[in-house]
Motif scaffolding. Sequence first.
Motif, mmCIF file in Angstrom:
data_model
loop_
_atom_site.group_PDB
_atom_site.id
_atom_site.type_symbol
_atom_site.label_atom_id
_atom_site.label_comp_id
_atom_site.label_asym_id
_atom_site.label_seq_id
_atom_site.Cartn_x
_atom_site.Cartn_y
_atom_site.Cartn_z
ATOM 1 N N LEU A 13 0.853 -1.122 0.127
ATOM 2 C CA LEU A 13 0.096 0.169 0.133
ATOM 3 C C LEU A 13 0.842 1.318 0.050
ATOM 4 N N PRO A 14 0.418 2.210 -0.790
ATOM 5 C CA PRO A 14 0.971 3.371 -0.570
ATOM 6 C C PRO A 14 0.632 4.309 0.584
ATOM 7 N N ALA A 15 1.512 5.187 1.246
ATOM 8 C CA ALA A 15 1.369 6.023 2.403
ATOM 9 C C ALA A 15 0.606 7.211 1.962
ATOM 10 N N THR A 16 -0.688 6.768 1.678
ATOM 11 C CA THR A 16 -1.696 8.096 1.106
ATOM 12 C C THR A 16 -2.484 8.480 2.310
ATOM 13 N N VAL A 17 -3.048 9.658 2.223
ATOM 14 C CA VAL A 17 -4.203 10.305 3.170
ATOM 15 C C VAL A 17 -5.080 10.442 2.002
ATOM 16 N N PRO A 18 -6.252 10.044 2.258
ATOM 17 C CA PRO A 18 -7.576 10.282 1.307
ATOM 18 C C PRO A 18 -7.499 11.817 1.100
ATOM 19 N N PHE A 19 -7.461 12.597 2.243
ATOM 20 C CA PHE A 19 -7.509 14.201 2.103
ATOM 21 C C PHE A 19 -6.477 14.780 2.888
ATOM 22 N N GLY A 21 -5.568 17.612 5.289
ATOM 23 C CA GLY A 21 -6.211 18.496 6.310
ATOM 24 C C GLY A 21 -6.157 20.182 5.903
ATOM 25 N N ALA A 39 -14.131 21.376 3.459
ATOM 26 C CA ALA A 39 -14.347 20.194 3.894
ATOM 27 C C ALA A 39 -15.731 19.650 4.159
ATOM 28 N N ASP A 94 -16.240 7.549 7.791
ATOM 29 C CA ASP A 94 -15.165 7.077 7.553
ATOM 30 C C ASP A 94 -14.889 5.627 8.098
ATOM 31 N N TYR A 123 -10.062 4.029 -0.322
ATOM 32 C CA TYR A 123 -8.718 3.783 0.468
ATOM 33 C C TYR A 123 -8.915 2.267 1.507
ATOM 34 N N HIS A 124 -10.297 2.361 1.778
ATOM 35 C CA HIS A 124 -10.244 1.164 2.520
ATOM 36 C C HIS A 124 -10.693 -0.097 1.677
ATOM 37 N N GLY A 127 -7.151 -1.174 1.129
ATOM 38 C CA GLY A 127 -6.547 -1.446 2.346
ATOM 39 C C GLY A 127 -6.763 -2.936 2.958
ATOM 40 N N TYR B 64 -13.540 19.076 11.756
ATOM 41 C CA TYR B 64 -12.997 17.865 11.868
ATOM 42 C C TYR B 64 -11.683 18.234 12.589
ATOM 43 N N ASP B 66 -7.431 17.956 13.023
ATOM 44 C CA ASP B 66 -6.318 18.038 12.069
ATOM 45 C C ASP B 66 -5.989 16.472 12.040
ATOM 46 N N PRO B 67 -5.972 16.027 10.794
ATOM 47 C CA PRO B 67 -5.505 14.442 10.900
ATOM 48 C C PRO B 67 -4.197 13.987 10.853
ATOM 49 N N ARG B 102 -3.366 -5.398 12.356
ATOM 50 C CA ARG B 102 -3.678 -5.388 10.807
ATOM 51 C C ARG B 102 -2.547 -5.188 9.994
ATOM 52 N N ALA B 246 -0.052 4.912 8.674
ATOM 53 C CA ALA B 246 -0.761 5.966 7.957
ATOM 54 C C ALA B 246 -1.322 5.227 6.782
ATOM 55 N N LYS B 247 -1.031 4.092 6.441
ATOM 56 C CA LYS B 247 -1.500 3.399 5.269
ATOM 57 C C LYS B 247 -2.903 2.692 5.420
ATOM 58 N N ILE B 248 -3.360 2.699 6.665
ATOM 59 C CA ILE B 248 -4.472 1.824 6.760
ATOM 60 C C ILE B 248 -5.598 2.634 7.983
ATOM 61 N N ASN B 250 -7.931 5.135 10.076
ATOM 62 C CA ASN B 250 -8.875 6.078 9.852
ATOM 63 C C ASN B 250 -8.357 7.392 9.987
ATOM 64 N N HIS B 251 -8.011 8.114 9.145
ATOM 65 C CA HIS B 251 -7.200 9.441 9.395
ATOM 66 C C HIS B 251 -8.211 10.560 9.954
ATOM 67 N N PHE B 252 -9.233 10.224 10.055
ATOM 68 C CA PHE B 252 -10.223 11.264 10.649
ATOM 69 C C PHE B 252 -10.868 10.571 11.624
#
Lengths: 368, 368
Positions: A13-19, A21, A39, A94, A123-124, A127, B64, B66-67, B102, B246-248, B250-252
């Motif tokens: 998996l990439p180290a991405t954040v969907p959004f 902030g 947002a 989420d 993302y999920h 994941g 929200y 700050d993620p 996980r 951070a890959k998996i 719930n960032h929020f």
Amino acid sequence: MTYPKPTPLVASLPATVPFVGPETQERARGAAFNARLGANENVFGPSPKAVAAMQAAASEAWMYADPEHHALKQALGAHHGIGSDEFVIGEGIDGLLGYLVRIYVGHGDAVVTSDGAYPTFNYHVAGFGGTLHKVPYKDDHEDLAALTAKVLETNAKLVYLSNPDNPMGTWHPAQDVVAFAQNLPPTCLLVLDEAYIDTAPAGTAPAIGETPPNVIRMRTFSKAYGLAGARVGYAIGAPRVVSEFAKIKNHFGMSRPGLAAALGALQDQDYLGKTLEAVENSRKSIAEIATANGLQPLASATNFVAIDCGQDGAFAKRVLQSLIEQGVFVRMPFVAPQDRCIRISCGTDADLLHFKNALPHALTSAQS
Amino acid sequence: MTYPKPTPLVASLPATVPFVGPETQERARGAAFNARLGANENVFGPSPKAVAAMQAAASEAWMYADPEHHALKQALGAHHGIGSDEFVIGEGIDGLLGYLVRIYVGHGDAVVTSDGAYPTFNYHVAGFGGTLHKVPYKDDHEDLAALTAKVLETNAKLVYLSNPDNPMGTWHPAQDVVAFAQNLPPTCLLVLDEAYIDTAPAGTAPAIGETPPNVIRMRTFSKAYGLAGARVGYAIGAPRVVSEFAKIKNHFGMSRPGLAAALGALQDQDYLGKTLEAVENSRKSIAEIATANGLQPLASATNFVAIDCGQDGAFAKRVLQSLIEQGVFVRMPFVAPQDRCIRISCGTDADLLHFKNALPHALTSAQS
């Protein structure tokens, strides 16, 4: 140095954040935004009763929340006129989407969504190793016929539909959503994201008591109820479906003040009514600002308005960048041709004045 | 009716909850508890500064969080004297343990823990298809030598150690924990649950700056800081390890008032000092009550005391049942021979008076 290895899936998996902030952008630009309109938060804020309930719960924060969420489930049951066993409460939509994907999606299982729809769902799915199949929007709406066809083609376990849609603000009438669900194979679960349902016209939401058994509906206190920071979402579905969450979820994941706030918000429907008026007025103001600048606002059933900037995604992105540089936090769709738009959340008059003042310069600078 | 099918793994899981909440028991018995001493919550409550911060954040709950959790990570970095990139913040240690399992545990991967240690960790291992291997406690301590041997035997990816231990309250000195970590194969990650570290004697926690790279340490604001209901935990580890979350995750997933409360609590170390005194006094009182009833209290480094009821698990369970019937919420270890004990969380004088008054009758009725 040798480290323990993640699973092959997580390693891939990439180290991405969907959004990203707004706070991250504020730190990068070294200044706070003047208007926070990116947002789809509810700037009109939660009910004073929700705030009071949360503040009262603050001194009780030494206690874990009730892991059965009994009080809120009872209140939701009464509010919606169904049994409390048809709800599961989680850490925002989420969090619930994460649990749902984990329940149904194994490695390689097919999942269908629209290209440009909610990235956190995608993302999920990634994941948990699912295979995502996307269909394009049609006339800026999620395309029900194309989604159905793709489900049949791929034997998908889940199909995602946001009604009303984010990021475009468009919507389908209730009867079309029910027909869509009924036409799905019974082995496919419709994930009906209704985060924005409270701001939609009458006739958009299927009757709660008549939710088809292959549908799970996602609701939230983050939007119309103004409690994004409290992290309270809920899903409505057949007891057989929502009870699966209890096998895997973080039973003690909900904050006690957050649950108290949600209960307080639910019990103040008068305040919700005032919020909905404010949202409607704000949508009109955003549309007027767009029109005054020669741009086309899309009709919206949500607490935001997508504005067609009239050119391509690169142009809209330059508009967005300029708005951000001018202190107005907004976002935009990710995928063509929807990315010709920018997406403006409803705001106070003061918020919208910042937007109104910044937009002409943003358009001028984007042209050059 | 045909329903979509969960994954084979989820279908195989029982619908268990690691812990039944006291509210569930209160609803069943039709009355509130007089003393809430079963969940190792901190009855002395959070710092007034934490409460004030949470209350101030309540009216900002429309936003929200700050993620990136920037403010709290910076404060934790300053507090512990390490970089903010060595932290990940999550929905309590429970939430972080779920993410951690996980990340590292695929179907059939071996995981080692002690028989009778934290059931929520086991719940997550089962929930991701791992194979759990357990070793017994030794003299009411988690048995470091046996854990090491089991890791080597099973080629485990994770080994769980709670120091101080829950449910017994026992502890190992820092140097033994460091030696334990150093003796593990580098392919095995030590999950060092330090939920109760704040109440432990000096010399129990390895120096934060010298955390071995194959160790991830779990900390929380739920215990000594009195914010169980705010759901804020954090993990400390090598950036390479904590960045995997951070890959998996719930960032929020974090609540904004909860993060504000945690920051306020961290910044009030004077209040923490007073809490630690109160905990120590309460431990002494619990021990005195036990001794006065002819029972043996175990020495404790935590905010609870395990009391040896002197007979078997069935006897201790009868004692516990009577306490609960008398309105005193307590819990007990699950596994023999530790289940000869009941576990009493520290309480106010009023709480402990309820316990003191209820215990003689509980012992008498358990004998008959």
